[in-house]
Design an enzyme around this catalytic site. Structure first.
Site, PDB file in Angstrom:
ATOM      1  CB  VAL A  11      -0.950  -0.025   1.232  1.00 34.34           C
ATOM      2  CG1 VAL A  11      -1.609   1.326   1.442  1.00 34.34           C
ATOM      3  CG2 VAL A  11      -2.005  -1.107   1.045  1.00 34.34           C
ATOM      4  CG  ASP A  29       9.352  -0.070   5.575  1.00 32.75           C
ATOM      5  OD1 ASP A  29       8.287  -0.232   4.952  1.00 32.75           O
ATOM      6  OD2 ASP A  29       9.852  -0.938   6.322  1.00 32.75           O
ATOM      7  CB  THR A  83      -4.002  -3.870  10.453  1.00 35.85           C
ATOM      8  OG1 THR A  83      -4.405  -3.936   9.081  1.00 35.85           O
ATOM      9  CG2 THR A  83      -3.733  -2.445  10.848  1.00 35.85           C
ATOM     10  CB  CYS A 257      -7.578  -8.113   2.206  1.00 34.45           C
ATOM     11  SG  CYS A 257      -6.487  -6.708   1.899  1.00 34.45           S
ATOM     12  NE  ARG A 325       1.233  -9.682   2.952  1.00 33.37           N
ATOM     13  CZ  ARG A 325       0.994  -8.389   2.843  1.00 33.37           C
ATOM     14  NH1 ARG A 325       1.133  -7.608   3.878  1.00 33.37           N
ATOM     15  NH2 ARG A 325       0.628  -7.881   1.697  1.00 33.37           N
TER      16      ARG A 325
HETATM   17  N1  LIG Z   1      -1.802  -5.490   0.299  1.00 35.29           N
HETATM   18  C1  LIG Z   1      -3.023  -5.176  -0.064  1.00 35.29           C
HETATM   19  O1  LIG Z   1      -3.499  -5.618  -1.111  1.00 35.29           O
HETATM   20  C2  LIG Z   1      -3.884  -4.250   0.764  1.00 35.29           C
HETATM   21  C3  LIG Z   1      -5.030  -3.716   0.182  1.00 35.29           C
HETATM   22  C4  LIG Z   1      -5.818  -2.850   0.917  1.00 35.29           C
HETATM   23  C5  LIG Z   1      -5.464  -2.561   2.234  1.00 35.29           C
HETATM   24  N2  LIG Z   1      -4.364  -3.114   2.794  1.00 35.29           N
HETATM   25  C6  LIG Z   1      -4.028  -2.737   4.163  1.00 35.29           C
HETATM   26  O2  LIG Z   1      -2.954  -1.810   4.152  1.00 35.29           O
HETATM   27  C7  LIG Z   1      -2.113  -1.986   5.296  1.00 35.29           C
HETATM   28  C8  LIG Z   1      -0.695  -2.240   4.841  1.00 35.29           C
HETATM   29  O3  LIG Z   1      -0.669  -3.450   4.102  1.00 35.29           O
HETATM   30  P1  LIG Z   1       0.489  -3.798   3.087  1.00 35.29           P
HETATM   31  O4  LIG Z   1      -0.016  -4.904   2.251  1.00 35.29           O
HETATM   32  O5  LIG Z   1       1.003  -2.574   2.440  1.00 35.29           O
HETATM   33  O6  LIG Z   1       1.604  -4.370   4.106  1.00 35.29           O
HETATM   34  P2  LIG Z   1       3.122  -4.723   3.756  1.00 35.29           P
HETATM   35  O7  LIG Z   1       3.523  -5.763   4.726  1.00 35.29           O
HETATM   36  O8  LIG Z   1       3.275  -4.974   2.301  1.00 35.29           O
HETATM   37  O9  LIG Z   1       3.909  -3.383   4.081  1.00 35.29           O
HETATM   38  C9  LIG Z   1       3.989  -2.832   5.336  1.00 35.29           C
HETATM   39  C10 LIG Z   1       5.332  -2.143   5.468  1.00 35.29           C
HETATM   40  O10 LIG Z   1       5.307  -1.446   6.709  1.00 35.29           O
HETATM   41  C11 LIG Z   1       6.579  -1.582   7.317  1.00 35.29           C
HETATM   42  N3  LIG Z   1       6.395  -1.295   8.722  1.00 35.29           N
HETATM   43  C12 LIG Z   1       5.875  -2.087   9.675  1.00 35.29           C
HETATM   44  N4  LIG Z   1       5.789  -1.402  10.841  1.00 35.29           N
HETATM   45  C13 LIG Z   1       6.271  -0.166  10.585  1.00 35.29           C
HETATM   46  C14 LIG Z   1       6.428   0.985  11.372  1.00 35.29           C
HETATM   47  N5  LIG Z   1       6.069   1.013  12.650  1.00 35.29           N
HETATM   48  N6  LIG Z   1       6.960   2.075  10.814  1.00 35.29           N
HETATM   49  C15 LIG Z   1       7.320   2.057   9.503  1.00 35.29           C
HETATM   50  N7  LIG Z   1       7.183   0.999   8.714  1.00 35.29           N
HETATM   51  C16 LIG Z   1       6.647  -0.098   9.242  1.00 35.29           C
HETATM   52  C17 LIG Z   1       7.033  -2.973   6.941  1.00 35.29           C
HETATM   53  O11 LIG Z   1       8.448  -3.083   7.003  1.00 35.29           O
HETATM   54  C18 LIG Z   1       6.511  -3.113   5.516  1.00 35.29           C
HETATM   55  O12 LIG Z   1       7.463  -2.708   4.560  1.00 35.29           O
HETATM   56  C19 LIG Z   1      -2.746  -3.123   6.084  1.00 35.29           C
HETATM   57  O13 LIG Z   1      -3.612  -2.588   7.038  1.00 35.29           O
HETATM   58  C20 LIG Z   1      -3.542  -3.878   5.020  1.00 35.29           C
HETATM   59  O14 LIG Z   1      -4.604  -4.589   5.581  1.00 35.29           O
HETATM   60  C21 LIG Z   1      -3.545  -3.937   2.075  1.00 35.29           C
END
Ligand SMILES: NC(=O)c1ccc[n+]([C@@H]2O[C@H](COP(=O)([O-])OP(=O)(O)OC[C@H]3O[C@@H](n4cnc5c(N)ncnc54)[C@H](O)[C@@H]3O)[C@@H](O)[C@H]2O)c1
Length: 401
Positions: A11, A29, A83, A257, A325
């Site tokens: 995201v 990050d 999350t 998700c 995941r």
């Molecule tokens: N992946 C999807 O398709 C998708 C779609 C819609 C919503 N979401 C939501 O978006 C959110 C993020 O998901 P994602 O898929 O991008 O996750 P991801 O695991 O791909 O990325 C998260 C990033 O955050 C970093 N991180 C973790 N804790 C941190 C912190 N305290 N400070 C800075 N960086 C930190 C991690 O190193 C990682 O690079 C989640 O709530 C998810 O449910 C994801």
């Protein structure tokens, strides 16, 4: 305007790439490895091409960092951290909490803070705002808004520009500024009356998919028992031009998700005394599919998989992405090994997973297709073993639901 995006995963990096065209973006990050790669112009996610990233870096519009002090003068901060569920499969806001600490301790001037991470209704108002205020040493008053992310990694027809985006601020000013920010790179912004509506809508969207996937997974078991084709039956039902939406069976659901978000909804529902039996049951049906699939394969081998070599084809949670995941392949492999099978897997998109490497697409007693990437030829899958069970419906000639 300087914008910080907290979390540079699926995201956060996607938003960074779009926002960098209009703003100076700091991609914060906690992972040094990810940050180092990004600053070399190497993207680690589908949907953001390395050459696009490199150009943004060269133009001085984007920089990744692990140094929290670099967000101190940002006017907008977007939170995009995981999350997940904890070991008891309950909502885990640990990452949100640490993002709040980073923001509270480092943001030194009033800013608009937008949460894009998926969480239950009330997270922005009752958790994020108080946490940031708790950690904040500077006497600054921030604005808060939510805009749940709808990105579907690997998808090309819908992206940040043409996917309608929900948003709501805790105040009118926060809503207006959120609209101004996203309107630069999103064509269709939909304001709702409160952050809680936006948060709940996001959870319901994914719960809708979860229960419909569970329904079709149960239906696949019913059609098999009846001796009819699930795919032909679904195609037949799908000729109805209204009131029906086609979902297809699978070995289960994966990703960040569908297996996760409905549990956030069920948890908050139960905390408020409302039943979430339907959502909980759908989750169980989807989790049980991996066992059902293995039982079907075993049934075709006299109920015994002891010593059989099984090649699991495709281990990412969906086609054409490397994301593993919550992948259903994990449970499938676990059940196969419990049944005494010798399991290897083939997935060149993932390459390496849990210390194991992808194996050639050949030479097994049994091939079990969990995910079919478009780069993998159906005929080669069919030739990889004398018995092929396909859970995707995309390998003509294989056994399946
Ligand atoms: N992946 C999807 O398709 C998708 C779609 C819609 C919503 N979401 C939501 O978006 C959110 C993020 O998901 P994602 O898929 O991008 O996750 P991801 O695991 O791909 O990325 C998260 C990033 O955050 C970093 N991180 C973790 N804790 C941190 C912190 N305290 N400070 C800075 N960086 C930190 C991690 O190193 C990682 O690079 C989640 O709530 C998810 O449910 C994801």
């Amino acid at each position: 305007m300087k914008v910080a995006i907290i979390g540079q995963g699926y995201v956060g990096l996607t938003i960074s790439a779009f926002a960098s065209t209009y703003f100076d973006v700091v991609g914060f990050d906690s992972s040094q490895k990810i940050v180092d790669q990004l600053n070399l112009g190497i993207s680690h996610i589908e949907g953001v091409e390395s050459r696009v990233l490199k150009k943004l870096i060269d133009n001085g519009r984007y920089k990744a960092t692990t140094s929290a002090s670099e967000i101190s003068d940002c006017e907008i901060v977007v939170v995009a951290v995981p999350t997940p569920l904890n070991s008891e499969r309950n909502p885990d806001l640990t990452f949100i909490n640490s993002a709040c600490r980073t923001i509270g301790q480092n943001l030194m001037k009033p800013a608009l803070i937008i949460n894009e991470s998926t969480s239950f209704p009330g997270t922005l108002r009752n958790y994020i705002k108080p946490q940031i205020e708790k950690y904040s040493s500077a006497l600054v008053e921030h604005m808060y808004a939510i805009s749940p992310e709808r990105v579907d990694p690997g998808r090309t027809d819908f992206n940040q520009k043409n996917t309608p985006r929900l948003y709501a601020g805790l105040t009118k000013e926060a809503s207006d500024r959120t609209r101004d920010f996203y309107s630069k790179f999103c064509d269709n912004l939909v304001e709702v009356s409160s952050p809680e509506v936006a948060e709940a809508a996001k959870l319901f969207e994914n719960t809708f998919r979860q229960v419909n996937i569970a329904l079709v997974n149960e239906f696949a078991q019913i059609t098999h028992a009846l001796g009819i084709s699930v795919y032909e039956t679904l195609d037949a039902a799908n000729t109805k031009p209204y009131g029906f939406m086609k979902f297809t069976p699978s070995a289960g659901v994966g990703g960040h998700c569908i297996p996760v978000d409905p549990t956030y909804l069920a948890t908050v529902a139960e905390e408020h005394g409302a039943p979430a039996t339907f959502i909980r049951r759908a989750n169980e049906v989807n989790l049980e599919m991996s066992r059902y699939v293995v039982t079907r394969v075993a049934a075709d081998h006299g109920g015994n998989l002891q010593g059989k070599s099984v090649l699991v084809v495709g281990i990412s949670y969906k086609p054409d992405v490397a994301d593993v995941r919550e992948t259903a392949a994990e449970l499938v492999i676990e059940h196969l090994r419990d049944a005494g099978a010798v399991v290897i897997w083939h997935d060149d998109v993932v390459g390496e997973w849990k210390g194991e490497k992808t194996s050639p697409l050949s030479g097994a007693d049994i091939a079990l297709v969990v995910t079919k990437h478009s780069s993998v030829d159906s005929k080669k899958i069919l030739a990889s073993a004398p018995y092929v069970f396909d859970t995707t419906g995309k390998v003509p000639g294989a056994r399946g639901f």
